[in-house]
Design a protein around this motif. Structure first.
Motif, PDB file in Angstrom:
ATOM      1  N   ARG A 195      -5.344  -1.798  -0.599  1.00 51.08           N
ATOM      2  CA  ARG A 195      -6.503  -2.566  -0.125  1.00 51.08           C
ATOM      3  C   ARG A 195      -6.813  -2.243   1.326  1.00 51.08           C
ATOM      4  O   ARG A 195      -5.987  -1.675   2.038  1.00 51.08           O
ATOM      5  N   PRO A 196      -8.012  -2.597   1.821  1.00 53.81           N
ATOM      6  CA  PRO A 196      -8.395  -2.301   3.205  1.00 53.81           C
ATOM      7  C   PRO A 196      -7.384  -2.866   4.206  1.00 53.81           C
ATOM      8  O   PRO A 196      -6.830  -3.956   4.003  1.00 53.81           O
ATOM      9  N   ILE A 197      -7.137  -2.128   5.276  1.00 56.81           N
ATOM     10  CA  ILE A 197      -6.114  -2.534   6.246  1.00 56.81           C
ATOM     11  C   ILE A 197      -6.707  -2.853   7.623  1.00 56.81           C
ATOM     12  O   ILE A 197      -5.967  -2.965   8.593  1.00 56.81           O
ATOM     13  N   GLU A 198      -8.010  -3.002   7.690  1.00 59.38           N
ATOM     14  CA  GLU A 198      -8.643  -3.336   8.967  1.00 59.38           C
ATOM     15  C   GLU A 198      -8.139  -4.684   9.476  1.00 59.38           C
ATOM     16  O   GLU A 198      -8.099  -5.676   8.744  1.00 59.38           O
ATOM     17  N   ASN A 199      -7.696  -4.704  10.744  1.00 57.89           N
ATOM     18  CA  ASN A 199      -7.208  -5.912  11.406  1.00 57.89           C
ATOM     19  C   ASN A 199      -5.954  -6.506  10.740  1.00 57.89           C
ATOM     20  O   ASN A 199      -5.701  -7.703  10.839  1.00 57.89           O
ATOM     21  N   GLN A 200      -5.196  -5.670  10.054  1.00 57.62           N
ATOM     22  CA  GLN A 200      -3.973  -6.114   9.371  1.00 57.62           C
ATOM     23  C   GLN A 200      -2.728  -5.704  10.173  1.00 57.62           C
ATOM     24  O   GLN A 200      -2.691  -4.659  10.808  1.00 57.62           O
TER      25      GLN A 200
ATOM     26  N   GLY B 213       0.844  -1.198   0.000  1.00 59.79           N
ATOM     27  CA  GLY B 213       0.000   0.000   0.000  1.00 59.79           C
ATOM     28  C   GLY B 213       0.875   1.242   0.000  1.00 59.79           C
ATOM     29  O   GLY B 213       2.069   1.187   0.306  1.00 59.79           O
TER      30      GLY B 213
ATOM     31  N   ARG C 275      -7.936   3.497  10.550  1.00 58.66           N
ATOM     32  CA  ARG C 275      -8.493   2.471   9.666  1.00 58.66           C
ATOM     33  C   ARG C 275      -8.453   1.094  10.333  1.00 58.66           C
ATOM     34  O   ARG C 275      -8.559   0.070   9.659  1.00 58.66           O
ATOM     35  N   ASN C 276      -8.231   1.074  11.651  1.00 58.62           N
ATOM     36  CA  ASN C 276      -8.282  -0.147  12.474  1.00 58.62           C
ATOM     37  C   ASN C 276      -7.179  -1.157  12.151  1.00 58.62           C
ATOM     38  O   ASN C 276      -7.405  -2.379  12.177  1.00 58.62           O
TER      39      ASN C 276
ATOM     40  N   TYR D 163      -4.243   7.572   1.386  1.00 55.20           N
ATOM     41  CA  TYR D 163      -3.880   6.160   1.277  1.00 55.20           C
ATOM     42  C   TYR D 163      -4.383   5.545  -0.021  1.00 55.20           C
ATOM     43  O   TYR D 163      -5.515   5.784  -0.440  1.00 55.20           O
TER      44      TYR D 163
END
Length: 384
Positions: free
Chosen positions: A261-266, A235, A291-292, A258
């Motif tokens: 791809r989504p970064i939630e819980n990453q 990213g 973004r968690n 940003y």
């Protein structure tokens, strides 16, 4: 028979001159080379005695008005000399007109030239190991500006330096300033990843739960390489700057945007060449947490901490940044090395292998290409 002799006879008797700024690293390099040449001897006393034969002591003398000179304590005639200097070591001090003055990059660079001048052309070959390249951030002209890095490299070339070894240059095309001399740009990727993966043992168990992040467009090539060898997605944070203002020599950042791809819980690995004040890292870490993102790790070649480390301590306590991984190629105070959130990557053995190969006039290409070594490391981890 000729080739066999060439492979076992050094180019010249090895001599390592470590300036005050790089003394600790220089001593470690000497010890590693001694260990290699004694075929992994276990007797520490014998290894240390052998290491002393490589180390050439010098005196860095300062007069009370700030002028200086360097005096070499032994003969260097016919030797293969390696000069080590850390131009970023601000802990080196001297007395000037009664007050204590800290050495800056200009003074460290001047000391390198003093050593070459003291050698006086009597060495068989002179190589400068400058992990952080002098004035590498002032490598190109924007308007009426100086070209400090190019001028510095040309000065070393004129003094008789045949080869310069450096790490993670801000812009590798600076080697065009000295096209007839060797400027070797080395990346510490393997050593950093080896330390990172040994410390964070379970981080690659599920690769779908981790992303490599580039903090700006300039570091994107590095992030792509990390993501490729680790088999991860990448990213990018894009810095929108206010080009109508200049603050501390830079255009201030307006916003971080940003892309990825989504970064939630990453789990996140931010990779960059340098941490100066750390402000851009802080901004990105905050955006990632919004973004968690789960755990945030930072990997960098040079950690300067120009405005101290208290904000890193604060972000670690608040659970925003888990750990910072950085090399010992430039000075880091002991109080920072001892922090829970900091992990030092020791580069002394890697540098020792490079110096040892060069002293025997052998190619170092295999040491510079980290891909194969990283693949072997990942295979070993996967087997475990």
């Amino acid at each position: 028979m000729e080739n066999k002799k060439q492979s076992i006879i050094p180019y010249g008797e090895l001599g390592i001159i470590a300036l005050e700024s790089c003394r600790e690293l220089g001593e470690k390099i000497c010890t590693h080379i001694a260990n290699m040449r004694l075929e992994n001897a276990n007797d520490e006393k014998i290894i240390n005695e052998k290491a002393k034969t490589f180390f050439i002591s010098i005196e860095e003398i300062r007069f009370s008005n700030g002028e200086g000179k360097v005096k070499i304590s032994e003969s260097v005639r016919g030797k293969d000399i390696y000069i080590l200097a850390d131009i970023g070591n601000y802990s080196c001090t001297y007395k000037m007109f009664g007050f204590t003055n800290h050495k800056g990059p200009d003074e460290h660079f001047q000391d390198i030239k003093r050593v070459v001048s003291a050698i006086g052309g009597r060495a068989r070959k002179v190589t400068v190991i400058m992990p952080m390249l002098y004035e590498a951030r002032q490598h190109k002209r924007k308007g009426r500006e100086s070209l400090d890095c190019a001028i510095g490299l040309q000065e070393l070339e004129r003094l008789g330096v045949e080869e310069i070894l450096t790490f993670d240059v801000h812009d590798p095309t600076i080697q065009n300033a000295i096209p007839l001399s060797s400027l070797v740009n080395i990346y510490p990727t393997y050593e950093i990843l080896k330390t990172f993966l040994k410390t964070e043992k379970d981080v690659l168990v599920d690769k779908s739960k981790m992303i490599v992040i580039s903090p700006d467009t300039g570091a994107m090539d590095r992030a792509v390489y990390y993501s490729s060898v680790l088999g991860l997605d990448v990213g990018l944070f894009y810095k929108r700057r206010d080009h109508t203002k200049v603050v501390h020599g830079k255009n201030p950042i307006v916003e971080h945007e940003y892309m990825g791809r989504p970064i939630e819980n990453q789990n996140i690995l931010i990779v960059d060449d340098m941490i100066a004040s750390g402000e851009s890292i802080f901004d990105i870490a905050v955006e990632l947490k919004k973004r968690n993102a789960k755990n945030i790790y930072v990997s960098t070649t040079f950690a300067l901490f120009t405005e101290g480390a208290e904000k890193f301590e604060k972000f670690h306590k608040e659970g925003i940044i888990n750990k910072v991984y950085s090399t010992n190629l430039t000075y880091i105070p002991k109080e920072i090395k001892d922090r829970e959130w900091f992990k030092e990557v020791d580069m002394s053995e890697f540098l020792a292998r490079i110096v040892n190969q060069l002293n025997y006039d052998k190619s170092i290409s295999s040491l510079l290409d980290a891909t194969e070594s990283i693949q072997k490391l990942l295979k070993k981890i996967n087997n475990k």
